[in-house]
Design a protein around this motif. Structure first.
Motif, mmCIF file in Angstrom:
data_model
loop_
_atom_site.group_PDB
_atom_site.id
_atom_site.type_symbol
_atom_site.label_atom_id
_atom_site.label_comp_id
_atom_site.label_asym_id
_atom_site.label_seq_id
_atom_site.Cartn_x
_atom_site.Cartn_y
_atom_site.Cartn_z
ATOM 1 N N GLY A 30 0.823 -1.213 0.000
ATOM 2 C CA GLY A 30 0.000 0.000 0.000
ATOM 3 C C GLY A 30 0.858 1.264 0.000
ATOM 4 N N MET A 32 1.897 2.907 2.621
ATOM 5 C CA MET A 32 1.508 3.887 3.653
ATOM 6 C C MET A 32 2.628 4.179 4.655
ATOM 7 S SD MET A 32 -1.523 5.045 2.938
ATOM 8 C CE MET A 32 -0.768 5.129 1.332
ATOM 9 N N PHE A 76 -9.338 -1.556 4.799
ATOM 10 C CA PHE A 76 -10.780 -1.312 4.640
ATOM 11 C C PHE A 76 -11.506 -2.607 4.282
ATOM 12 C CE2 PHE A 76 -14.229 -0.705 1.544
ATOM 13 C CZ PHE A 76 -15.173 -0.116 2.371
ATOM 14 N N ASN A 96 -10.309 -1.605 11.505
ATOM 15 C CA ASN A 96 -10.988 -0.311 11.407
ATOM 16 C C ASN A 96 -10.344 0.751 12.309
ATOM 17 O OD1 ASN A 96 -13.106 1.329 10.341
ATOM 18 N ND2 ASN A 96 -14.172 1.160 12.296
ATOM 19 N N ASP A 100 -6.046 6.083 9.465
ATOM 20 C CA ASP A 100 -7.260 6.856 9.227
ATOM 21 C C ASP A 100 -7.927 6.312 7.963
ATOM 22 O OD1 ASP A 100 -5.857 8.057 6.970
ATOM 23 O OD2 ASP A 100 -4.864 9.362 8.418
ATOM 24 N N GLN A 101 -9.066 6.895 7.617
ATOM 25 C CA GLN A 101 -9.829 6.409 6.464
ATOM 26 C C GLN A 101 -8.945 6.244 5.216
ATOM 27 O OE1 GLN A 101 -13.518 8.018 3.625
ATOM 28 N NE2 GLN A 101 -12.551 9.445 4.985
ATOM 29 N N GLN A 102 -8.140 7.271 4.944
ATOM 30 C CA GLN A 102 -7.325 7.254 3.721
ATOM 31 C C GLN A 102 -6.265 6.141 3.787
ATOM 32 O OE1 GLN A 102 -8.232 9.946 5.539
ATOM 33 N NE2 GLN A 102 -8.225 11.844 4.354
ATOM 34 N N VAL A 103 -5.684 5.949 4.966
ATOM 35 C CA VAL A 103 -4.681 4.886 5.131
ATOM 36 C C VAL A 103 -5.349 3.514 4.977
ATOM 37 C CG1 VAL A 103 -3.205 3.743 6.855
ATOM 38 C CG2 VAL A 103 -3.050 6.213 6.508
ATOM 39 N N ARG A 104 -6.539 3.356 5.558
ATOM 40 C CA ARG A 104 -7.220 2.049 5.467
ATOM 41 C C ARG A 104 -7.612 1.713 4.023
ATOM 42 N NH1 ARG A 104 -9.303 4.124 10.319
ATOM 43 N NH2 ARG A 104 -11.202 4.908 9.331
ATOM 44 N N ASN A 105 -7.764 2.735 3.196
ATOM 45 C CA ASN A 105 -8.113 2.488 1.796
ATOM 46 C C ASN A 105 -6.916 2.083 0.941
ATOM 47 O OD1 ASN A 105 -10.839 2.942 2.038
ATOM 48 N ND2 ASN A 105 -10.690 5.138 1.646
ATOM 49 N N MET A 106 -5.703 2.248 1.458
ATOM 50 C CA MET A 106 -4.498 1.914 0.685
ATOM 51 C C MET A 106 -3.646 0.847 1.368
ATOM 52 S SD MET A 106 -4.129 3.620 -2.192
ATOM 53 C CE MET A 106 -2.384 3.760 -2.605
ATOM 54 N N ALA B 56 -11.442 7.336 -0.804
ATOM 55 C CA ALA B 56 -10.657 8.505 -0.403
ATOM 56 C C ALA B 56 -9.222 8.089 -0.088
ATOM 57 C CB ALA B 56 -11.294 9.155 0.818
ATOM 58 N N VAL B 57 -8.270 8.747 -0.715
ATOM 59 C CA VAL B 57 -6.847 8.481 -0.438
ATOM 60 C C VAL B 57 -6.095 9.810 -0.423
ATOM 61 C CG1 VAL B 57 -6.917 6.212 -1.576
ATOM 62 C CG2 VAL B 57 -6.136 8.208 -2.860
#
Lengths: 265, 155
Positions: A30, A32, A76, A96, A100-106, B56-57
């Motif tokens: 990812g 991150m 995610f 979860n 944060d949201q953006q990190v969990r998406n990558m 969102a990234v």
């Protein structure tokens, strides 16, 4: 960022060959942790080999009595997976809480486990659940995989392909997150496999994830918050920094363990 | 240098970039879409948040080359002509900004959080916006705006 060559691998075999031929190349899933590290010029790989998009490394399934998660599966996807929520709900809960949201998406499970940040969340689940880290070479038991600060049993050129978790009877994770970074100041993962087989893993408190065997023995006799309350945690060897002294983290180990146990007792 | 091509706000775009070029720099410098901001150098502030294939990234924490073939949406792609997106509408109605620097990222992260949680509680909003920093508002009106956007989107 120092200059580098970006290479998107088309398969695990291609990635394996490429990093075999280029010893200064770095694998990226990812990205991150790797990309912020590169932005700060704290590392200078010759190549970044991107394996984050490989379909063969993604996926979540229950096979027999194990939950198997592909290494490039995003946080995610773990957090929102109906399969994970049914098989090991504590693992979905933990995913979860990462970043944060953006990190969990990558960010991906394999990336986190390969990096082995001493304050990362996943290592506690892998160790407490007695998971196997499956690589391009072999299968490594969690107890012999984690070796300390950012150190693992992985050899040069070895790539994690999946993580295989035995299914516990019950499990829980409790985390005291650093309020700014979201990393675990201390996180405790408790897994009960039945028949007195309890495993407790602690992240964030020490120089790498470790098992708290006194708590395991106490919980095997009496699976309750009170069984943990009577134990003392030594501060020796625990992390001390501007955020918290070692004694504070030692107390957090107990409190987070109590909370995890209480949520499933 | 390599050529990268991706869909941005519904249009096919391409450009030549160094392998180390960050996606946010490609968006701002090559595509001249300067609504996506850079507020830090450490992947913490979220001002550069975009949607990559619907999620969102932080565009400062990926390489432009990684986005080859991806479907990207930036803040410029949200409104339909003169009609603001419900999240943009709610941010204006609730005065969810002061200096406005973090706003594009806040809005893109809010769109992401509302996609996963259409009717969020306060706690869920805090959780969803953890990756975005605002140094002016104290977040109170941002949280209000996300709730208002949730109402507007429910119709």
């Amino acid at each position: 960022m120092y200059n580098l060559t970006y290479k998107r691998a088309k398969s695990i075999d291609e990635a394996k060959q490429f990093i075999g031929a280029n010893p200064d190349a770095k694998l990226m899933s990812g990205g991150m942790t790797l990309l912020p590290t590169l932005k700060q010029r704290l590392a200078q790989p010759s190549h970044v080999v991107d394996i984050g998009g490989l379909a063969e490394l993604r996926g979540i399934e229950v096979k027999g009595d194990r939950l198997i998660v592909g290494a490039a599966t995003r946080h995610f996807d773990v957090a929102s997976s109906a399969v994970v929520k049914k098989a090991i709900p504590a693992l979905a809960y933990l995913a979860n809480l990462i970043g944060d949201q953006q990190v969990r998406n990558m960010g991906t499970m394999g990336g986190s486990v390969a990096n082995n940040d001493p304050a990362a969340d996943y290592p506690s689940a892998v160790l407490a659940l007695n998971a196997s880290v499956v690589t391009t070479k072999r299968e490594i038991a969690a107890d012999s995989y984690f070796k300390g600060v950012f150190e693992t049993a992985l050899e040069a050129g070895e790539i994690i392909t999946k993580i295989s978790f035995p299914l516990p009877k019950r499990a829980a994770y409790a985390k005291f997150a650093h309020p700014a970074s979201g990393y675990a100041m201390t996180g405790v993962f408790v897994a009960d496999f039945g028949g007195g087989n309890i495993r407790v893993a602690v992240t964030g408190a020490g120089p790498g994830v470790f098992r708290w065997k006194e708590a395991e023995a106490a919980l095997a006799k009496n699976f309750s918050k009170q069984a943990v309350s009577g134990l003392a945690v030594k501060a020796d060897g625990l992390n001390a920094d501007i955020h918290a002294p070692a004694e504070y983290r030692a107390n957090l180990v107990k409190v987070m363990c109590e909370r995890a146990v209480q949520s499933i007792a | 240098m390599a050529k990268v091509a991706m869909k941005v706000n519904g249009k096919q775009m391409s450009g030549d970039v160094e392998d180390r070029t960050l996606l946010v720099d490609f968006i701002r410098d090559t595509l001249a879409l300067t609504g996506t901001h850079i507020g830090c150098d450490t992947s913490q502030c979220g001002a550069c948040t975009i949607q990559l294939n619907g999620r969102a990234v932080k565009s400062c924490t990926m390489l432009a080359a990684q986005a080859e073939g991806a479907d990207i949406m930036t803040i410029e792609g949200l409104a339909q002509g003169d009609k603001l997106h419900p999240v943009q509408q709610a941010f204006t109605e609730c005065h969810a900004l002061q200096c406005g620097f973090c706003t594009p990222g806040m809005i893109m992260a809010s769109v992401g959080l509302l996609k996963d949680t259409p009717k969020p509680t306060d706690e869920e909003i805090y959780h969803g916006l953890e990756g975005n920093l605002c140094r002016c508002t104290g977040y109170i009106n941002i949280v209000k705006a996300v709730k208002r956007a949730s109402q507007l989107m429910a119709g």
